[in-house]
Motif scaffolding. Structure first.
Motif, PDB file in Angstrom:
ATOM      1  N   LEU A  89       0.838  -1.194   0.000  1.00 27.17           N
ATOM      2  CA  LEU A  89       0.000   0.000   0.000  1.00 27.17           C
ATOM      3  C   LEU A  89       0.875   1.248   0.000  1.00 27.17           C
ATOM      4  O   LEU A  89       2.059   1.188   0.347  1.00 27.17           O
ATOM      5  CB  LEU A  89      -0.906   0.008   1.229  1.00 27.17           C
ATOM      6  CG  LEU A  89      -1.848  -1.182   1.396  1.00 27.17           C
ATOM      7  CD1 LEU A  89      -2.552  -1.126   2.734  1.00 27.17           C
ATOM      8  CD2 LEU A  89      -2.875  -1.214   0.269  1.00 27.17           C
ATOM      9  N   ASP A 102      -4.968   6.879   2.075  1.00 27.25           N
ATOM     10  CA  ASP A 102      -6.205   6.432   2.718  1.00 27.25           C
ATOM     11  C   ASP A 102      -7.123   5.669   1.781  1.00 27.25           C
ATOM     12  O   ASP A 102      -8.258   5.354   2.144  1.00 27.25           O
ATOM     13  CB  ASP A 102      -6.954   7.630   3.310  1.00 27.25           C
ATOM     14  CG  ASP A 102      -7.271   8.699   2.266  1.00 27.25           C
ATOM     15  OD1 ASP A 102      -6.876   8.516   1.090  1.00 27.25           O
ATOM     16  OD2 ASP A 102      -7.904   9.709   2.626  1.00 27.25           O
ATOM     17  N   SER A 103      -6.678   5.365   0.570  1.00 30.48           N
ATOM     18  CA  SER A 103      -7.560   4.680  -0.389  1.00 30.48           C
ATOM     19  C   SER A 103      -7.659   3.183  -0.117  1.00 30.48           C
ATOM     20  O   SER A 103      -8.658   2.548  -0.438  1.00 30.48           O
ATOM     21  CB  SER A 103      -7.055   4.902  -1.827  1.00 30.48           C
ATOM     22  OG  SER A 103      -5.814   4.238  -2.029  1.00 30.48           O
ATOM     23  N   GLY A 104      -6.622   2.596   0.434  1.00 29.05           N
ATOM     24  CA  GLY A 104      -6.624   1.152   0.697  1.00 29.05           C
ATOM     25  C   GLY A 104      -6.390   0.306  -0.536  1.00 29.05           C
ATOM     26  O   GLY A 104      -6.505  -0.918  -0.479  1.00 29.05           O
ATOM     27  N   GLU A 105      -6.068   0.915  -1.678  1.00 30.48           N
ATOM     28  CA  GLU A 105      -5.839   0.177  -2.910  1.00 30.48           C
ATOM     29  C   GLU A 105      -4.387  -0.316  -2.965  1.00 30.48           C
ATOM     30  O   GLU A 105      -3.458   0.449  -2.706  1.00 30.48           O
ATOM     31  CB  GLU A 105      -6.139   1.053  -4.124  1.00 30.48           C
ATOM     32  CG  GLU A 105      -7.608   1.452  -4.237  1.00 30.48           C
ATOM     33  CD  GLU A 105      -7.876   2.284  -5.466  1.00 30.48           C
ATOM     34  OE1 GLU A 105      -6.911   2.536  -6.228  1.00 30.48           O
ATOM     35  OE2 GLU A 105      -9.035   2.686  -5.679  1.00 30.48           O
TER      36      GLU A 105
END
Length: 393
Positions: free
Chosen positions: A79, A231-234
């Motif tokens: 991440l 903060d996207s978590g992708e």
């Protein structure tokens, strides 16, 4: 001319008729049969193979289907620890990487603040060290004067208090400095980069994201110039250690009662049809699939040559019971007609009797005999079909 053709035809018919008579006579002089037996002649025995009923250990197995998967205990996603723009991609899908190898570079203004805090913490620590050195010198001079009766005890107490305060400040600044160093590591800075920052004090917005484990890059979901958010978590990358894989078998609900952790499992894949992959069950799912009514059973297996690929379809066999020796005969010895299975038992030389038997598992070219035969009896293996056909004629 017509007479010659007719004569030739007559001779051919006579020859065929004579051969038929000879065959009929040979049959009359050869095999004899009854309601449940066949007696053969010496010449026919050469076509037969008579074997002894021996014990054989059959493995009781359940069949299943499933697939190959990555070992999730040896794979991870990468991440973005901070937001920024990708300025360089270093690693590609399929690359083998080691822990610490660079994957990509990100330009992020978020890197400036923690680096500035690191420099400030370094300055505060240096200042605290200078004050500690001074306090130690003062304390020693005052102590020497006091011991020489040249200074009052009050001044010694003040020097000791100043030294204790300087030591406390030193510990606090050391802790703060180490905390900022750890934060830089979390943000992707290597120890070498941190050491350079400590020595030169030059800020940089570009940071390399490195591989957290050894393995192979199996997916990449980021491109050059792309802006990524912390903060996207992708996942930017997915890395997996392909030296081991998971065998995931789907077991029918009615068979799951026979399955236990530690049982042996055999898998076959279409990519390697002549190869059997063996492992032992390491986990059994606690839930059944609502659609297929199957329970997932998982095993871990070594994959040193990379023959197993994720999502390959696989057929499985799971050994569900302890193996025990039982009577067995070659499968070619068993004549099956509907639900009835028979063998030809040699009761005396060249005399074979038909016997109905109960059969079980077929494995390794042998058939399990559950009833109808005893160990040590002799049965026809190769040529059993011939004997059966003679009996039926």
């Amino acid at each position: 001319m017509a007479w010659s053709i007719a004569a030739t035809t007559y001779r051919l018919i006579a020859m065929l008729f004579g051969m038929a008579l000879t065959t009929s006579f040979a049959a009359a002089e050869g095999t004899t049969k009854g309601s449940d037996y066949v007696r053969v002649v010496t010449d026919q025995m050469h076509q037969l193979e008579v074997v002894k009923v021996d014990p054989h250990t059959f493995r009781v197995q359940r069949s299943a289907i499933g697939q190959i998967g990555f070992n999730e205990d040896a794979s991870t996603i990468v991440l973005a620890p901070f937001s920024g723009r990708v300025i360089r991609l270093i690693a590609k899908v399929g690359d083998r990487v080691r822990r610490g190898d660079a994957l990509l570079e990100i330009d992020s203004p978020e890197q400036v603040t923690p680096q500035n805090e690191f420099i400030a913490a370094q300055a505060a620590r240096n200042k605290a060290r200078s004050q500690l050195d001074l306090a130690q010198i003062v304390e020693k001079r005052v102590r020497d004067l006091y011991e020489g009766k040249a200074a009052p005890f009050k001044e010694l107490q003040q020097a000791e208090a100043q030294l204790a305060a300087a030591e406390s400040d030193m510990r606090s600044t050391d802790t703060a400095f180490e905390a900022v160093r750890i934060r830089l590591r979390i943000l992707g800075r290597t120890d070498a980069e941190i050491a350079t920052l400590e020595q030169q004090g030059v800020l940089s917005r570009v940071t390399r994201i490195t591989a957290p484990i050894d393995g192979t890059i199996i997916s990449r979901k980021v491109g050059p110039g792309q802006y990524v958010r912390a903060d996207s978590g992708e996942a930017l990358y997915t890395i997996a250690d392909l030296s081991t894989m998971w065998l995931k078998a789907q077991i029918f609900e009615q068979d799951i009662a026979f399955v236990r952790i530690g049982q042996e499992i055999e898998a076959r894949v279409a990519a390697a049809p002549n190869r059997i992959f063996k492992a032992r069950i390491s986990a059994i799912s606690s839930a059944s699939d609502l659609t297929t009514r199957r329970v997932m059973v998982r095993s871990e297996i070594g994959n040193p040559d990379g023959a197993l690929k994720s999502d390959m379809y696989a057929s499985f066999r799971i050994e569900t019971e302890a193996a025990a020796p039982t009577p067995a005969v070659p499968t070619v010895a068993v004549i099956r007609e509907g639900d009835v299975a028979t063998v030809w038992v040699e009761s005396e030389p060249m005399l074979f009797k038909r016997r109905v038997v109960g059969i079980g598992i077929q494995q390794d070219g042998l058939t399990q005999i559950r009833s109808g035969l005893a160990l040590g009896e002799l049965v026809v293996a190769r040529g059993a079909i011939f004997v059966d056909n003679e009996w039926r004629q």
